[in-house]
Write an enzyme that holds these catalytic residues in place. Structure first.
Site, PDB file in Angstrom:
ATOM      1  N   HIS A  39      41.728  24.056  48.181  1.00  0.00           N
ATOM      2  CA  HIS A  39      42.772  23.419  48.986  1.00  0.00           C
ATOM      3  C   HIS A  39      44.115  23.443  48.262  1.00  0.00           C
ATOM      4  O   HIS A  39      45.158  23.736  48.856  1.00  0.00           O
ATOM      5  CB  HIS A  39      42.410  21.956  49.274  1.00  0.00           C
ATOM      6  N   GLU A 150      40.340  31.806  53.681  1.00  0.00           N
ATOM      7  CA  GLU A 150      39.506  32.841  54.292  1.00  0.00           C
ATOM      8  C   GLU A 150      38.012  32.537  54.177  1.00  0.00           C
ATOM      9  O   GLU A 150      37.211  33.236  54.790  1.00  0.00           O
ATOM     10  CB  GLU A 150      39.810  34.198  53.666  1.00  0.00           C
TER      11      GLU A 150
END
Length: 295
Positions: A39, A150
């Site tokens: 993150h 992704e």
């Protein structure tokens, strides 16, 4: 310096309006909290392209099809805020569920096509929940850019199609999966693995990268995937929900490696569902991904 925590959409919009008046570019990083280095890499990427970065924290009940899974999802807002402050995020937007979905809420955003199959087949309604909350977050934040990892590759495709179809004026930017030193894709769900399961978990990306190499060398897709499934189960995973080769640009299932592709997997280790994916291109490209993950 602390990150500002905002919970009310009217307050958020007031801040964003002032930023827009100054001509600032705004990025949003949607999360469900329990933040890890994956993150934070998205936040860093956002800071490199935007003047202001909003990180959203909302454990979205509409994308869970299992009440126990929703209840068990880690909630670590204070720790998350400290991490965001350390990397320079400007706002942590953490709305309450009652404000996001007030009484009488009756709207659902559904994206067909990229949501079909893969996780969409095993988590009914999941991507409707994702599409609905992401649409709200884009409208609430008024951001110019949005950053997604992704690792959730199907989700990335769903969001891109959503934005394209609804003419939402925001650019979607995907960032490579961030991995632990042993290759395991970083995920908030990894904290739910037992010590023994955590030792087994890296076998999943190991088999995935090995399978990708076999495919790039010209081995038959069906046989290679069948043997990879067997290897995952032999490594200690209890169930392989899917292991599929899909086109990289539109997620269409392919039986022959004749275009850039992704190898995507979902497998259960104990009570934890792990997902991962890798590019299937040249052996040199796979080596580059592994080196970047280990760096």
């Amino acid at each position: 310096m602390n990150v500002a925590i905002v919970r009310i959409v009217a307050e958020l919009r007031s801040i964003v309006a002032a930023w827009h008046r100054e001509g600032l570019k705004i990025a949003v990083v949607p999360t469900m909290g329990a933040l890890h280095e994956g993150h934070l890499s998205l936040v860093s990427a956002a800071l490199a392209k935007a003047d202001r970065v909003i990180v959203t924290l909302f454990v979205n009940p509409k994308q869970f099809n299992n009440a126990e899974d929703l209840a068990a999802y880690p909630r670590t807002e204070q720790e998350d805020a400290a991490k965001l402050a350390s990397v320079g995020a400007h706002i942590l937007y953490a709305p309450d569920a009652a404000d996001m979905y007030p009484q009488g809420f009756a709207t659902k955003v559904s994206v067909s096509g990229p949501s079909d199959g893969l996780c969409g087949a095993f988590r009914p309604g999941h991507f409707d929940g994702v599409a609905t909350v992401v649409t709200k977050l884009f409208l609430q934040t008024g951001a110019d850019l949005a950053f997604f990892g992704e690792k959730d590759f199907q989700q990335l495709h769903v969001v891109r199609r959503l934005v394209r179809d609804l003419d939402i004026p925001i650019e979607i930017i995907g960032n490579p999966t961030v991995r632990e030193s042993d290759g395991l894709a970083m995920s908030s769900r990894n904290t739910r693995l037992s010590s023994a399961e955590r030792r087994t978990a890296p076998k999943l990306p190991e088999i995935l990268f090995k399978t990708a190499r076999r495919l790039t060398s010209g081995e038959l897709v069906e046989r290679t995937l069948r043997e990879a499934r067997q290897a995952i189960l032999a490594a200690g995973f209890s169930k392989v929900e899917y292991l599929e080769l899909r086109a990289d640009d539109d997620l269409v299932s392919i039986a022959t490696l004749n275009r850039p592709a992704r190898l995507l997997v979902a497998a259960w280790l104990g009570q934890t569902r792990l997902i991962d994916n890798v590019e299937v291109r040249s052996p040199q490209r796979l080596d580059q991904i592994l080196k970047q993950a280990a760096a």
